[in-house]
Design an enzyme around this catalytic site. Sequence first.
Site, short mmCIF file in Angstrom:
data_model
loop_
_atom_site.label_atom_id
_atom_site.label_comp_id
_atom_site.label_asym_id
_atom_site.label_seq_id
_atom_site.Cartn_x
_atom_site.Cartn_y
_atom_site.Cartn_z
CG HIS A 131 12.66 60.81 68.16
ND1 HIS A 131 13.68 59.91 68.38
CD2 HIS A 131 12.15 61.13 69.36
CE1 HIS A 131 13.77 59.70 69.68
NE2 HIS A 131 12.87 60.43 70.31
CG ASP A 174 8.79 66.59 73.90
OD1 ASP A 174 8.53 66.34 75.08
OD2 ASP A 174 9.90 66.40 73.38
C1 LIG Z 1 14.81 65.79 67.60
C2 LIG Z 1 15.74 66.38 66.57
C3 LIG Z 1 16.86 67.17 67.28
C4 LIG Z 1 16.37 65.24 65.77
O1 LIG Z 1 17.26 65.82 64.88
P1 LIG Z 1 18.03 64.98 63.77
O2 LIG Z 1 18.48 63.69 64.34
O3 LIG Z 1 19.06 65.87 63.20
O4 LIG Z 1 16.87 64.71 62.73
P2 LIG Z 1 17.03 64.34 61.22
O5 LIG Z 1 18.40 63.81 60.93
O6 LIG Z 1 15.88 63.47 60.89
O7 LIG Z 1 16.86 65.73 60.47
C5 LIG Z 1 16.80 65.74 59.07
C6 LIG Z 1 16.49 67.12 58.60
O8 LIG Z 1 15.20 67.49 59.05
C7 LIG Z 1 15.25 68.72 59.73
N1 LIG Z 1 14.33 68.68 60.86
C8 LIG Z 1 14.36 67.75 61.85
N2 LIG Z 1 13.38 68.03 62.74
C9 LIG Z 1 12.75 69.13 62.28
C10 LIG Z 1 11.69 69.88 62.77
N3 LIG Z 1 11.11 69.59 63.91
N4 LIG Z 1 11.28 70.94 62.05
C11 LIG Z 1 11.87 71.28 60.90
N5 LIG Z 1 12.91 70.59 60.38
C12 LIG Z 1 13.34 69.53 61.06
C13 LIG Z 1 16.68 68.83 60.23
O9 LIG Z 1 17.05 70.17 60.45
C14 LIG Z 1 17.45 68.20 59.09
O10 LIG Z 1 17.57 69.17 58.06
P3 LIG Z 1 18.84 69.17 57.08
O11 LIG Z 1 18.79 67.85 56.38
O12 LIG Z 1 18.60 70.35 56.21
O13 LIG Z 1 20.04 69.33 57.98
C15 LIG Z 1 14.99 67.29 65.58
O14 LIG Z 1 14.00 66.54 64.92
C16 LIG Z 1 14.39 68.49 66.28
O15 LIG Z 1 15.09 69.46 66.54
N6 LIG Z 1 13.05 68.44 66.58
C17 LIG Z 1 12.42 69.54 67.25
C18 LIG Z 1 12.78 69.52 68.75
C19 LIG Z 1 12.05 68.40 69.48
O16 LIG Z 1 10.87 68.19 69.29
N7 LIG Z 1 12.80 67.72 70.34
C20 LIG Z 1 12.26 66.66 71.17
C21 LIG Z 1 12.74 65.32 70.69
S1 LIG Z 1 11.94 64.03 71.56
#
Ligand SMILES: CC(C)(COP(=O)(O)OP(=O)(O)OC[C@H]1O[C@@H](n2cnc3c(N)ncnc32)[C@H](O)[C@@H]1OP(=O)(O)O)[C@@H](O)C(=O)NCCC(=O)NCCS
Length: 395
Positions: free
Chosen positions: A264, A321
Site C-alpha cells: 500500500h 483488495d
Molecule cells: C499499492 C502500490 C502501488 C504501492 O506502491 P508503492 O507506494 O511504490 O509501494 P512501496 O514503496 O512500499 O514499494 C516498495 C517496493 O515493493 C515493491 N512492491 C510493492 N507492492 C508489491 C507487490 N504487491 N508485489 C510485489 N512487490 C511489491 C515495489 O515494486 C517496490 O519495489 P522496488 O523497491 O524494487 O522499487 C503497490 O504496493 C502495488 O502495486 N500493489 C499491488 C496493487 C494493489 O494491490 N493495489 C491496490 C492498492 S489499495
Amino acid sequence: MKETDLETKNIGLRGVKVADTRISDVNGEKGILIYRGYNIADLAPAATYEEVSFLLLNDHLPNTQELERYGAELVSERNVPGAVLETMKLIPKSAHPMDLVQAAIPMLASFDPQLHSETKEANLKKAVRLIAKIPNLVAAWDRIRNGLGPVPPDPKLTHAGNFLYMLKGTPPDPETARDFDICLILHAEHSLNASTFAGREVASTHAHIYAAVAAAMGALSGELHGGANSEVMRMLLEIGEVGRAKAWVSEKMGKGGKIMGMGHAVYHTEDPRATVLRKICERMAGRCEDSRWCGLAKAVETATKEEFKKLKGKEIYANVDFYSASVYHMMGIPRDLFTPVFAISRMSGLTAHIIEEKYAEAQPKPELYRPDADYVGTYCGPEACEYIPLDNRAS
Ligand SMILES: CC(C)(COP(=O)(O)OP(=O)(O)OC[C@H]1O[C@@H](n2cnc3c(N)ncnc32)[C@H](O)[C@@H]1OP(=O)(O)O)[C@@H](O)C(=O)NCCC(=O)NCCS
C-alpha cells in the site's frame, strides 16, 4: 529551479499534502482509518452502510429520525431512468462494467432536476441520487449483458441487500447481506486516493458533481487502484489450490512481478480494512459450498510476505483488495463487477470530498488545482526549434 520544486517531482505526490479534509484520516504507520472522527474498526461491526454514508456526507452520525429519513431518501432515488437502461441495451455486451459506470454517470446528470443548481443542499441531493442509483446501474448492466431483464429495486431491502437482490433476482440470506454491508462500509472512504483526488481536481474547476464523479471512476478502474480486487481473483483462480501458492508467488516475484492486493502506498502495517475482511472471508467460507478461496488467499498472503522479506528485507501487508476478492467471489459476484462494487461503496466518500472541495469546507484554498512540470523535451538551442514548412522538411 524554485525551492518548492525540489521534493515534489516524479514521486507520484506521495507524502505531498495538497488539501485539508474533515472527512477521513489514514494513519499509515499505526494502521488506523478514521471516518469523520470515528474509527472504522468500531463502525464496521456495529453501523450500517446507510449510517456511515450519512456520517460521511453530513459530518455527524444520524439520530433515529435522520437515519429513517436518509434511508427513505436513498430508497426513493434508486430507480435509474428508463432511457438510460434502454441506452445500456445498445452497448456491446463485452463492455467492461467500469466503462459502463463511467459512461452512464453523465447520462444520469442530464436527468437530474437540480443539475444546474450549485447550492450545497442541491449537491447533497445529487450525492444521494448517485449513491442510490449506481448499485442499480451495475446490477442492471450485469443482467442486460447476460440477456436478462433488470430487476427493479426492493424498497424493503437495505442498500447492501438490495444490490445483491437486483444482481441475482433472489434476496440474499441475512448473514451474507450483513457481511456485504460491512464490505461497503470498509470501502466507503479513504482520503485522497487516486480517484478521490481526480474527483476533487475536476470539482475544483467548478465542473458539476457528475463530471467529477465520472472522472474519478476512470481513475478507480485502473489495476493499481480499484481494479486490484478483480486482479486478485484472477490470480487466485490461476493458482487454483493451496499447494501451488508458494511456488507461484515465488516465480512471479522472482520475475519482478507484483502480487495484487499486497502492499500500500500509505499503510506501512496491515490495512485495517484487510483485518476485518479476513474475518468476513472466514465467515463466508463457513457458509459457502466452494470454501477453498479463503484458505488459498491466506496461503498466497503468507507466501508473499515470506518472499518479500527474502527479496527486499522488509514486510509487506495485505490491503483492502486482497480479501475482498475471495469474499465477493463467494458471494457470487462476477469478477469484473468487483471494481464497480468498490465504486458503489466509495460513492459516499467520493461525493463528500467533491462537496468539501466545492465549498472549501475544510480550509479556504486557491480555486483550481494547477500543478507544474519541468519541460525536459527538445529545444534545438537556446530558443524554440525553427518551424520548417511541411514541403521543405526532410522526409
Ligand atoms: C499499492 C502500490 C502501488 C504501492 O506502491 P508503492 O507506494 O511504490 O509501494 P512501496 O514503496 O512500499 O514499494 C516498495 C517496493 O515493493 C515493491 N512492491 C510493492 N507492492 C508489491 C507487490 N504487491 N508485489 C510485489 N512487490 C511489491 C515495489 O515494486 C517496490 O519495489 P522496488 O523497491 O524494487 O522499487 C503497490 O504496493 C502495488 O502495486 N500493489 C499491488 C496493487 C494493489 O494491490 N493495489 C491496490 C492498492 S489499495
